[in-house]
Design a protein around this motif. Sequence first.
Motif, mmCIF file in Angstrom:
data_model
loop_
_atom_site.group_PDB
_atom_site.id
_atom_site.type_symbol
_atom_site.label_atom_id
_atom_site.label_comp_id
_atom_site.label_asym_id
_atom_site.label_seq_id
_atom_site.Cartn_x
_atom_site.Cartn_y
_atom_site.Cartn_z
ATOM 1 N N PRO A 103 0.943 11.692 -11.548
ATOM 2 C CA PRO A 103 1.928 12.768 -11.786
ATOM 3 C C PRO A 103 2.556 12.683 -13.261
ATOM 4 O O PRO A 103 2.447 11.476 -13.835
ATOM 5 C CB PRO A 103 2.981 12.724 -10.675
ATOM 6 N N ASP A 104 2.957 13.806 -13.800
ATOM 7 C CA ASP A 104 3.520 13.787 -15.281
ATOM 8 C C ASP A 104 4.799 12.737 -15.088
ATOM 9 O O ASP A 104 5.950 13.021 -14.077
ATOM 10 C CB ASP A 104 4.153 15.294 -15.553
ATOM 11 N N SER A 105 5.185 11.972 -15.906
ATOM 12 C CA SER A 105 6.162 10.988 -16.043
ATOM 13 C C SER A 105 6.390 10.430 -17.430
ATOM 14 O O SER A 105 5.614 10.934 -18.368
ATOM 15 C CB SER A 105 5.935 9.986 -15.096
ATOM 16 N N GLY A 106 7.434 9.924 -17.508
ATOM 17 C CA GLY A 106 7.876 9.202 -18.896
ATOM 18 C C GLY A 106 7.264 7.885 -19.017
ATOM 19 O O GLY A 106 7.343 7.118 -19.945
ATOM 20 N N LEU A 107 6.508 7.350 -17.976
ATOM 21 C CA LEU A 107 5.779 6.067 -17.912
ATOM 22 C C LEU A 107 4.327 6.118 -19.290
ATOM 23 O O LEU A 107 3.708 7.139 -19.190
ATOM 24 C CB LEU A 107 5.360 5.643 -16.760
ATOM 25 N N THR A 108 4.246 5.127 -19.437
ATOM 26 C CA THR A 108 2.930 4.754 -20.221
ATOM 27 C C THR A 108 1.789 4.262 -19.314
ATOM 28 O O THR A 108 2.224 3.436 -18.581
ATOM 29 C CB THR A 108 3.215 3.482 -21.316
ATOM 30 N N ALA A 109 0.546 5.011 -19.494
ATOM 31 C CA ALA A 109 -0.316 4.542 -18.466
ATOM 32 C C ALA A 109 -1.610 4.233 -19.499
ATOM 33 O O ALA A 109 -2.082 5.254 -20.456
ATOM 34 C CB ALA A 109 -0.636 5.959 -17.496
ATOM 35 N N ASP A 128 8.247 -4.359 -13.999
ATOM 36 C CA ASP A 128 7.606 -4.285 -15.387
ATOM 37 C C ASP A 128 6.435 -3.574 -15.452
ATOM 38 O O ASP A 128 6.399 -2.736 -16.396
ATOM 39 C CB ASP A 128 7.331 -5.807 -15.805
ATOM 40 N N LEU A 129 5.765 -3.418 -14.420
ATOM 41 C CA LEU A 129 4.277 -2.947 -14.400
ATOM 42 C C LEU A 129 3.786 -2.582 -13.058
ATOM 43 O O LEU A 129 3.908 -3.253 -12.164
ATOM 44 C CB LEU A 129 3.514 -3.734 -15.257
ATOM 45 N N ALA A 130 2.771 -1.530 -12.899
ATOM 46 C CA ALA A 130 2.078 -1.328 -11.939
ATOM 47 C C ALA A 130 0.823 -0.689 -12.078
ATOM 48 O O ALA A 130 0.329 -0.288 -12.899
ATOM 49 C CB ALA A 130 2.848 0.006 -11.043
ATOM 50 N N VAL A 131 0.029 -1.246 -10.999
ATOM 51 C CA VAL A 131 -1.390 -0.691 -10.968
ATOM 52 C C VAL A 131 -1.540 0.659 -10.023
ATOM 53 O O VAL A 131 -1.189 0.506 -8.945
ATOM 54 C CB VAL A 131 -2.447 -1.562 -10.247
ATOM 55 N N ARG A 132 -1.880 1.716 -10.617
ATOM 56 C CA ARG A 132 -2.046 2.885 -9.749
ATOM 57 C C ARG A 132 -3.549 3.180 -9.413
ATOM 58 O O ARG A 132 -4.225 3.433 -10.646
ATOM 59 C CB ARG A 132 -1.365 4.250 -10.433
ATOM 60 N N ILE A 133 -4.001 3.788 -8.574
ATOM 61 C CA ILE A 133 -5.324 3.935 -7.937
ATOM 62 C C ILE A 133 -4.999 5.258 -7.638
ATOM 63 O O ILE A 133 -4.393 5.826 -6.814
ATOM 64 C CB ILE A 133 -6.014 3.287 -7.090
ATOM 65 N N GLY A 134 -5.666 6.314 -8.495
ATOM 66 C CA GLY A 134 -5.797 7.864 -7.936
ATOM 67 C C GLY A 134 -4.901 8.595 -9.500
ATOM 68 O O GLY A 134 -4.480 7.959 -10.269
ATOM 69 N N HIS A 135 -4.940 10.107 -9.262
ATOM 70 C CA HIS A 135 -4.340 10.838 -10.364
ATOM 71 C C HIS A 135 -2.762 10.692 -10.512
ATOM 72 O O HIS A 135 -2.079 10.680 -9.488
ATOM 73 C CB HIS A 135 -4.827 12.331 -10.123
ATOM 74 N N ASP A 186 1.047 -1.334 0.014
ATOM 75 C CA ASP A 186 0.021 0.093 -0.030
ATOM 76 C C ASP A 186 0.737 1.452 0.061
ATOM 77 O O ASP A 186 0.675 2.136 0.886
ATOM 78 C CB ASP A 186 -0.906 0.037 1.361
ATOM 79 N N ARG A 187 1.789 1.318 -0.970
ATOM 80 C CA ARG A 187 2.567 2.398 -1.237
ATOM 81 C C ARG A 187 3.036 2.565 -2.671
ATOM 82 O O ARG A 187 3.232 1.179 -3.150
ATOM 83 C CB ARG A 187 3.700 2.752 -0.154
ATOM 84 N N GLN A 188 3.357 3.744 -3.219
ATOM 85 C CA GLN A 188 3.550 3.443 -4.537
ATOM 86 C C GLN A 188 5.201 3.399 -4.552
ATOM 87 O O GLN A 188 5.730 4.060 -3.828
ATOM 88 C CB GLN A 188 3.210 5.057 -5.215
ATOM 89 N N VAL A 189 5.607 2.615 -5.460
ATOM 90 C CA VAL A 189 7.160 2.167 -5.435
ATOM 91 C C VAL A 189 7.477 2.639 -6.885
ATOM 92 O O VAL A 189 6.669 2.713 -7.891
ATOM 93 C CB VAL A 189 7.534 0.817 -5.386
ATOM 94 N N ASN A 190 8.728 3.024 -6.943
ATOM 95 C CA ASN A 190 9.220 3.232 -8.241
ATOM 96 C C ASN A 190 9.685 2.074 -9.141
ATOM 97 O O ASN A 190 10.479 1.181 -8.751
ATOM 98 C CB ASN A 190 10.852 4.308 -7.873
ATOM 99 N N VAL A 226 0.497 1.145 -15.468
ATOM 100 C CA VAL A 226 1.696 1.933 -15.817
ATOM 101 C C VAL A 226 2.826 1.109 -15.934
ATOM 102 O O VAL A 226 3.050 0.027 -15.167
ATOM 103 C CB VAL A 226 1.695 2.769 -14.647
ATOM 104 N N TYR A 227 3.586 1.332 -17.169
ATOM 105 C CA TYR A 227 4.886 0.713 -17.440
ATOM 106 C C TYR A 227 5.683 1.695 -18.234
ATOM 107 O O TYR A 227 5.128 2.480 -18.786
ATOM 108 C CB TYR A 227 4.305 -0.715 -18.198
ATOM 109 N N PRO A 228 7.072 1.241 -18.249
ATOM 110 C CA PRO A 228 7.897 2.254 -18.736
ATOM 111 C C PRO A 228 8.218 2.285 -20.225
ATOM 112 O O PRO A 228 8.453 3.406 -20.809
ATOM 113 C CB PRO A 228 9.380 1.837 -17.975
#
Length: 296
Positions: free
Chosen positions: A149-155, A140-147, A129-133, A267-269
């Motif tokens: 931030p700007d990043s170079g990741l594909t969402a 390889d991939l993350a599930v994000r709940i919430g708005h 229950d925390r966002q990891v880099n 989300v993935y890079p």
Amino acid sequence: MDRWLAMRVFVKVAETESFAKTARAVHMSAPAVTRIVAALEELVGARLLVRTTRSVKTTEAGARYLADCRRILGDIAEAEAAAAGHYSEPSGTLAITAPILFGQMYVLPIVTEYLDSFPGMHARTLFIDRQVNIVEEGLDLAVRIGHLPDSGLTAIRVGAMRHVICAAPGYLEKRGTPRTPADLKDHRIVASNSSWASPEWRFTGGQRISIDPVLMCNTNQAVIDAARSGWGLTRVLHYQIGPALQAGELQVVLEAFEEPPLPVHLVYPEGRQAPAKVRAFVDLAVQRLRGDPLFG
């Protein structure tokens, strides 16, 4: 200078915001990484990174160059993978992170279905229950709940999730049902002190209520269990209490005052240059999650 190596080093520095972390990742010394970036800046004739004592950030020119480097390196990786025969067929280990309950309830069934579809694959999950880099953690991939931030990741958006206040029917019969957020001061509040928690509950129209929980728990499941037992009101994400709502063990209140639902993304890079193992999982996860009415 090896231009391809220099681009790889520059991209890694920009992603990790650290020369030291990049040095460890590419198995070089920190001074060597610094020299490569300096040589690259001299070659392109522009300052690409701004260095401070605490972090490293791209300049405006550096951000544009970073996007170009990612595209070029992606094209090279795609060509090499295609030549090696790995681009079209998933292989290796897929590493994915998600919030604990979401991971257990929704991601894990998709992971096992994915492994059944590709018997040669392996998988590793990090439900926390925390966002990891994901770059630093080697994921390889993350599930994000919430708005996001700007990043170079594909969402890729797969749905949205309500933040709801709920209680057991027995509690509401005994203590009454709150009609407005201001009524919460007359109720026993159960809250989580996890990284997702906030001492302030927000409602539509910008209304905010500071809560004074009588019971604090360090996991969302404990908070939900306390509410199911009829002990008090709590606030959680809608998916976390889906089974309890269906079973009639919990009831949502103050629905008219809820904020807009939070977006849910995969989300993935690597974007379109993502390896086959990531693209295959994303395709399956998008199909399963968007097909769930809870995420509509």
